[in-house]
Design an enzyme around this catalytic site. Sequence first.
Site: not given
Ligand code: T1G
Length: 686
Positions: A102, A105, A125
């Site tokens: 997002g 996006e 995603e």
């Molecule tokens: N939502 C909620 N929490 C998130 C999050 C997210 N998208 N991404 C990370 N966190 C939290 C994670 O749980 C951890 O929490 C902390 O942030 C640090 O993350 C509409 C539907 C960004 C590369 O798939 O790939 O957008 O354990 O340990 O190694 O089209 O996090 O500290 O409590 O991983 O430095 C799409 C997912 C979502 C990216 C950072 N986005 N995140 O990595 O730290 S769907 C993703 C990552 C979406 C739209 C669609 C990685 C990172 P806590 P971390 P990191």
Amino acid sequence: MSEAVSLMAAGEVGVITIDHPPVNATSAAVRQGLLRCLEELEQDARLVAGVIACAGRTFVAGADIREFGRPPEPPRLDELLSRIEQSGKPLVAALHGTALGGGLELALACHARVADPGARLGLPEVKLGLIPGAGGTQRLPRLVGLERAIDMILSGEPVTAAEAVATGLVDQIAEQELVTAAANLAVTLARAGSWRRTGALPVEPGDAARVDALAARLLRRSRGQHAPERALEALRAAVILPVAEGLQRERRLFEESRADPQSAALRHLFFAERSTGRTEGKAVVIERVAVLGAGTMGSGIAIALVDAGIEVALIDSDPASLERGEARIRDHYQGLVDRGRLVPAQHHARLAQLSASSDLQQAATADLIIEAVFEDPTVKRELFARLDAIASSSAWLATNTSYLDVDAIAAATARPERVLGLHFFSPANIMKLVEVVRARATSADALATGVALARKLGKIPVLVGNATGFVGNSMLQAYGRENQLLLLEGATPWQVDAALESWGMAMGPNAVLDLAGLDIGYRARRARSDLPDDPRFFRVADALVEQGRLGRKSGCGNYLYAPDGSRQPDPKVITLIEAEASRLGVARRSIDDAEIVERCVLALVNEGARLLETGVAGAAADIDVIWANGYGFPRFRGGPMWYAAQCGLGEVVAAIQRLAEIHGPLYWTPAPLLMRMAQSGEALFS
Ligand code: T1G
């Protein structure tokens, strides 16, 4: 509490800043704040343009995944982004860190994008079983063309800022301070009086044959997963439908993906992988590690440590083995240089971090010593006793054993509280999983230090108790046992492998045995006195070894291997199995794939439940993380315990009881934990 989103005037530019740690996910508060600031910016006549930027470590890294299980709160992200795209004033996104999902996006809905040189941009995603649900499948192809959009969205892999500029995804790399660069571009657009609305651009469809071939390749790689197929449908709609209809098509497909059990499973693993390894202890920073044993594991561990910037002393008492280990490491890095994945300066720096010696005294200055020598309990105990006298008093001592008793190894030292298991998985520089083994005397600080080191190596540490095979290999034994019995009862190795690979396992158990070497399990089973009293137990694997069929390394095992490593069925193996079955009095019959999958997967679940009950596994989620990251369990099924929970524990217990009626209680007595939960209705996952 500071606002999640704020608007600040910088001259005639309104800078909207999102500040919502840890990754500026577009939670409801962020979406509401963005809408409020956008309206304020549009109403403020002093402002001619806007910038959307983020505080902290990264631009928006995605929608807030935690919200998916809850009723959505307005405004919906996709509607908000369309509102941003229709803004009466030009908006420029200022991208740093990882602009993902997002977040990207949001940037696509802006009228231009400026990125930090180190920024990475992606739509991952599909890795969560979703598709971009806020315009990504409709706007990305309008900027980079259909082919590149398919590649980015179906693979879920990010691109660098430089790649993004080259493809038109990003307009500028910030040569100066990021927000300033974005503000300058925003003013330029305002002065010009015209700016691009991404949704109004045409989609460049590309060469149909190339696009189809790329899509087919990417779908093959994600076999069994639904999200890539849905994403492709949305992308193809972008070519033929007006953007408004395309966005509606995308929304429908996104909502289908969000409701798909595969997405729930993948989101479960996402958070489970971030919850493992939590321990009270205080981690000590590790700067110098001695790795004992320069074999495949030792050299793989050394590479993982060197890659993380840690100084490594590779030690092997056998000069020839040391030379081979050093050569393996040198060849690995030379290969990266040859493939352009490592520049010469990095190559030199990595090798400068590594020293090699046959002298155990070199371990005296290490903060941590990781033993990766031959899997023999006596050898290990003697080595740890010697280490105890050599290592500094503040050093931690870790064994990489894959199943031996860490208590016994710790007892060979006068510092058992500083001894732990760090069970890496081969190849140790690639596989993410590390089982951090808590022996009886291991201190909390030792565990915390092991966990922190694993994370510094970019791995996923899971705390496990000290029992034979810990968690992963203990479950692997149950899974392998059923594979072996199925072979005696009439299935072929290739049928078992194909059935489980179709179900989603990365590689079938017989191909895995051949890859690892059948002789490794053969030797381990002979050294154990706690195995079932059952002549059928791993009898096929043992018979193969006794005929010199060790697997890929000997050119034949369950399969025949060509020099290029490709495998094919071997009728001689069927002859061998039939002879063993006859000798053991096992009646053979035709076995269907469903029985193969049920027995192998339920063996995992039942053993996992037993390990959970005895505390060797700390949580059901830990078991899922171990099997998804160490053994190729299909991520879109969430892991063995998640899969069992989705089946219903009552169903699982009933199926195990049916197997007990057919095969007897020796292997098919339901774990008491499963029985209790099935009866009480208690869930494995809250
Ligand atoms: N939502 C909620 N929490 C998130 C999050 C997210 N998208 N991404 C990370 N966190 C939290 C994670 O749980 C951890 O929490 C902390 O942030 C640090 O993350 C509409 C539907 C960004 C590369 O798939 O790939 O957008 O354990 O340990 O190694 O089209 O996090 O500290 O409590 O991983 O430095 C799409 C997912 C979502 C990216 C950072 N986005 N995140 O990595 O730290 S769907 C993703 C990552 C979406 C739209 C669609 C990685 C990172 P806590 P971390 P990191």
